[in-house]
Design a protein around this motif. Structure first.
Motif, PDB file in Angstrom:
ATOM      1  N   CYS A  45       0.845  -1.194   0.000  1.00 56.03           N
ATOM      2  CA  CYS A  45       0.000   0.000   0.000  1.00 56.03           C
ATOM      3  C   CYS A  45       0.880   1.244   0.000  1.00 56.03           C
ATOM      4  CB  CYS A  45      -0.930   0.037   1.206  1.00 56.03           C
ATOM      5  SG  CYS A  45      -1.829   1.615   1.243  1.00 56.03           S
ATOM      6  N   CYS A  64      -6.962   5.715   2.448  1.00 61.29           N
ATOM      7  CA  CYS A  64      -7.027   4.817   1.292  1.00 61.29           C
ATOM      8  C   CYS A  64      -7.586   5.580   0.103  1.00 61.29           C
ATOM      9  CB  CYS A  64      -7.910   3.606   1.598  1.00 61.29           C
ATOM     10  SG  CYS A  64      -8.339   2.683   0.110  1.00 61.29           S
ATOM     11  N   LYS A  65      -6.786   5.641  -1.007  1.00 68.21           N
ATOM     12  CA  LYS A  65      -7.274   6.373  -2.170  1.00 68.21           C
ATOM     13  C   LYS A  65      -7.853   5.446  -3.227  1.00 68.21           C
ATOM     14  CE  LYS A  65      -2.811   7.010  -4.530  1.00 68.21           C
ATOM     15  NZ  LYS A  65      -1.796   6.389  -3.687  1.00 68.21           N
ATOM     16  N   GLY A  66      -7.956   4.182  -2.885  1.00 70.29           N
ATOM     17  CA  GLY A  66      -8.696   3.253  -3.738  1.00 70.29           C
ATOM     18  C   GLY A  66      -7.950   2.779  -4.965  1.00 70.29           C
ATOM     19  N   CYS A  67      -6.618   2.744  -4.901  1.00 64.72           N
ATOM     20  CA  CYS A  67      -5.828   2.387  -6.086  1.00 64.72           C
ATOM     21  C   CYS A  67      -5.971   0.923  -6.472  1.00 64.72           C
ATOM     22  CB  CYS A  67      -4.367   2.732  -5.867  1.00 64.72           C
ATOM     23  SG  CYS A  67      -3.582   1.707  -4.603  1.00 64.72           S
ATOM     24  N   GLY A  68      -6.251   0.077  -5.485  1.00 62.52           N
ATOM     25  CA  GLY A  68      -6.474  -1.341  -5.778  1.00 62.52           C
ATOM     26  C   GLY A  68      -5.211  -2.182  -5.793  1.00 62.52           C
ATOM     27  N   CYS A  70      -3.525  -3.275  -3.309  1.00 61.87           N
ATOM     28  CA  CYS A  70      -3.646  -4.323  -2.299  1.00 61.87           C
ATOM     29  C   CYS A  70      -4.439  -5.518  -2.842  1.00 61.87           C
ATOM     30  CB  CYS A  70      -4.291  -3.786  -1.019  1.00 61.87           C
ATOM     31  SG  CYS A  70      -5.863  -2.945  -1.306  1.00 61.87           S
TER      32      CYS A  70
HETATM   33  S1  SF4 Z   1      -6.732   0.463  -2.339  1.00 67.20           S
HETATM   34 FE1  SF4 Z   1      -5.411  -0.783  -1.036  1.00 67.20          FE
HETATM   35  S2  SF4 Z   1      -3.330  -0.335  -1.726  1.00 67.20           S
HETATM   36 FE2  SF4 Z   1      -4.653   1.282  -2.530  1.00 67.20          FE
HETATM   37  S3  SF4 Z   1      -4.608   2.886  -1.003  1.00 67.20           S
HETATM   38 FE3  SF4 Z   1      -6.354   1.644  -0.471  1.00 67.20          FE
HETATM   39  S4  SF4 Z   1      -5.560   0.157   0.978  1.00 67.20           S
HETATM   40 FE4  SF4 Z   1      -3.780   1.065  -0.027  1.00 67.20          FE
END
Ligand code: SF4
Ligand code: SF4
Lengths: 85, 391
Positions: A45, A64-68, A70
């Motif tokens: 992350c 969490c910016k939702g990049c995916g 993880c």
């Molecule tokens: S989507 Fe997952 S990797 Fe991306 S910022 Fe949120 S927790 Fe971190």
């Protein structure tokens, strides 16, 4: 704004007034049944948004910016990216 | 013990570093700067300077390494010139915006093309708005003294802004003069060891230089400008304090030479100040009321001080060793703006000279003063650019 800003752009942690959670379009949702606590998501992350404890990993939705990333890295398929409502 | 050495401008800077004792030095060689860091690396090898000397692959890396070391709380040093400064351009506002104090001598050299190693001030002037304090010196002694002052200035808690100490390539960097060196303990009293306000500390984790959103970005820029304002007074005060301790005063923001009753004043930046002063001296002996105003600090710009000195002249001239293409010499524009609030604005002339290492002779300085006499009585500021000695 939660804290007074210092005169230089360096902020003591964890009092970061600048969050990235509002950037998110997709939210990582964890299936704790599948998760074996390998911590790959925590390592990958880029926002430090994955929090770890003895029992489970948890997403800090303020950051969490939702990049995916993880979800992509999880070998157990334990993370689903679900569109924000 | 005080001593006196025959030093080039570059070696004067290197000797200053011996007194300053930075903890990290990162630099890349470039003419006419190279002999600064060559000398310093010799000092480091001889353990006369107790620093880590990082040999980097570029100027961008040099300033980046300094940035990292400053983040870790170290006093740092680098030096560059011309294309090297341009290569650092991305990192310049990173350092100033992060409020890391740092001192970087820039040995002024022209910008290619045509490619040249000779001197003018286009390199530093082109980086005017990167948030660095920009001081210009006129001889090797001033280069030495200004480096000491610059660290005090940069590290002042109200300033925390990096400083470029500009010295003209070759004219200063490669000519030697007698330089007075203070006793180490005198400098220790003037420049105490550096205590970083922002530094990596594992017990108090900090996020450095975070990504700012529109809600906070402008506030940091406001703080930067406030620091520049604080630097004004500090530069003036340091010149006075330095004189009390070491007996030399090269000026604060400006330095006047026979300006008090002068009808005609020539404004200069850097090493040509000396020749301008000799010309003025000669003309004074002939009964002409002329003076020379040296601008020592280009950023922060001493607008009030300039206005005070020039307001009552019959005409003023500005010598620029740079050109802001599509307009005029950069210093001329700023000097004119300083006079905007004056009830009566004297006419002004812009002289462009010394580009690419071209000399400006004494008689050419005298001719500039003659031109000023001819411009007297013209209404307002005359927008007139004169290239000196153009072939
Ligand atoms: S989507 Fe997952 S990797 Fe991306 S910022 Fe949120 S927790 Fe971190
Ligand atoms: S990568 Fe998957 S399995 Fe490993 S800790 Fe994260 S969610 Fe659990």
């Amino acid at each position: 704004m939660t804290v007074a800003l210092p005169s230089a752009p360096h902020l003591p942690n964890p009092n970061r007034p600048i969050t990235t959670g509002s950037w998110r379009t997709f939210r990582p949702v964890l299936d704790h049944e599948k998760c074996n606590l390998c911590l790959l998501c925590w390592v990958y992350c880029a926002d430090g948004a994955m929090k770890r404890s003895e029992e489970a990993v948890m997403v800090d939705l303020e950051f969490c910016k939702g990049c995916g990333i993880c979800a992509k890295e999880c070998h157990k398929d334990a993370i689903d990216m679900v569109e924000e409502g | 013990m005080r001593e006196r050495k025959f030093l080039s401008g570059n070696h004067a800077v290197a000797y200053a570093v011996k007194y300053i004792q930075p903890e990290v030095i990162a630099a890349y060689p470039i003419t006419p700067q190279s002999s600064i860091v060559e000398k310093i690396s010799q000092f480091v090898a001889n353990r006369e300077v107790d620093a880590d000397f990082i040999r980097v692959e570029s100027e961008h890396a040099a300033l980046s390494a300094c940035y990292g070391a400053a983040c870790a709380g170290c006093r740092v040093f680098t030096a560059t010139s011309s294309q090297g400064l341009a290569y650092m351009a991305e990192m310049l506002p990173y350092v100033s915006g992060s409020r890391f104090p740092m001192v970087m001598p820039v040995v002024n050299r022209s910008m290619a093309a045509p490619w040249t190693i000779w001197g003018d001030q286009q390199d530093a002037i082109s980086q005017r708005d990167t948030g660095w304090i920009q001081l210009f010196v006129e001889n090797a002694q001033e280069a030495f003294d200004t480096c000491l002052q610059a660290y005090r200035l940069a590290e002042d808690p109200a300033v925390l802004t990096p400083v470029m100490v500009n010295l003209d390539g070759f004219v200063l960097s490669h000519t030697e003069e007698l330089v007075d060196l203070p006793a180490p303990e005198e400098v220790q009293a003037f420049l105490p060891p550096y205590q970083a306000k922002y530094a990596v500390d594992f017990t108090n984790p900090t996020t450095f230089c975070f990504g700012a959103t529109p809600e906070v970005f402008a506030e940091y820029k406001y703080h930067q400008q406030a620091a520049m304002e604080a630097a004004r007074q500090k530069i003036t005060d340091l010149a006075v304090e330095f004189e009390q301790l070491f007996g030399r005063n090269h000026g604060g923001l400006i330095k006047e030479y026979s300006c008090e009753d002068a009808d005609y004043i020539l404004v200069t930046l850097g090493s040509f100040t000396g020749t301008a002063r000799t010309a003025a001296q000669k003309l004074r002996a002939m009964g002409k009321k002329v003076g020379v105003l040296k601008v020592r600090s280009f950023r922060p710009f001493p607008a009030h001080e300039v206005a005070r000195v020039l307001a009552n002249t019959k005409a003023f001239g500005v010598l620029d060793r740079n050109y802001s293409y599509g307009n005029e010499g950069a210093l001329f524009t700023e000097i004119k703006a300083s006079l905007y609030d004056c009830a009566v604005r004297p006419p002004g002339l812009n002289f462009i000279g010394g580009l690419g290492g071209r000399d400006i002779r004494l008689d050419e300085f005298e001719a500039m003063f003659t031109k000023l006499e001819q411009a007297a009585g013209e209404p307002g500021t005359v927008k007139a650019v004169n290239f000196i000695g153009l072939r």
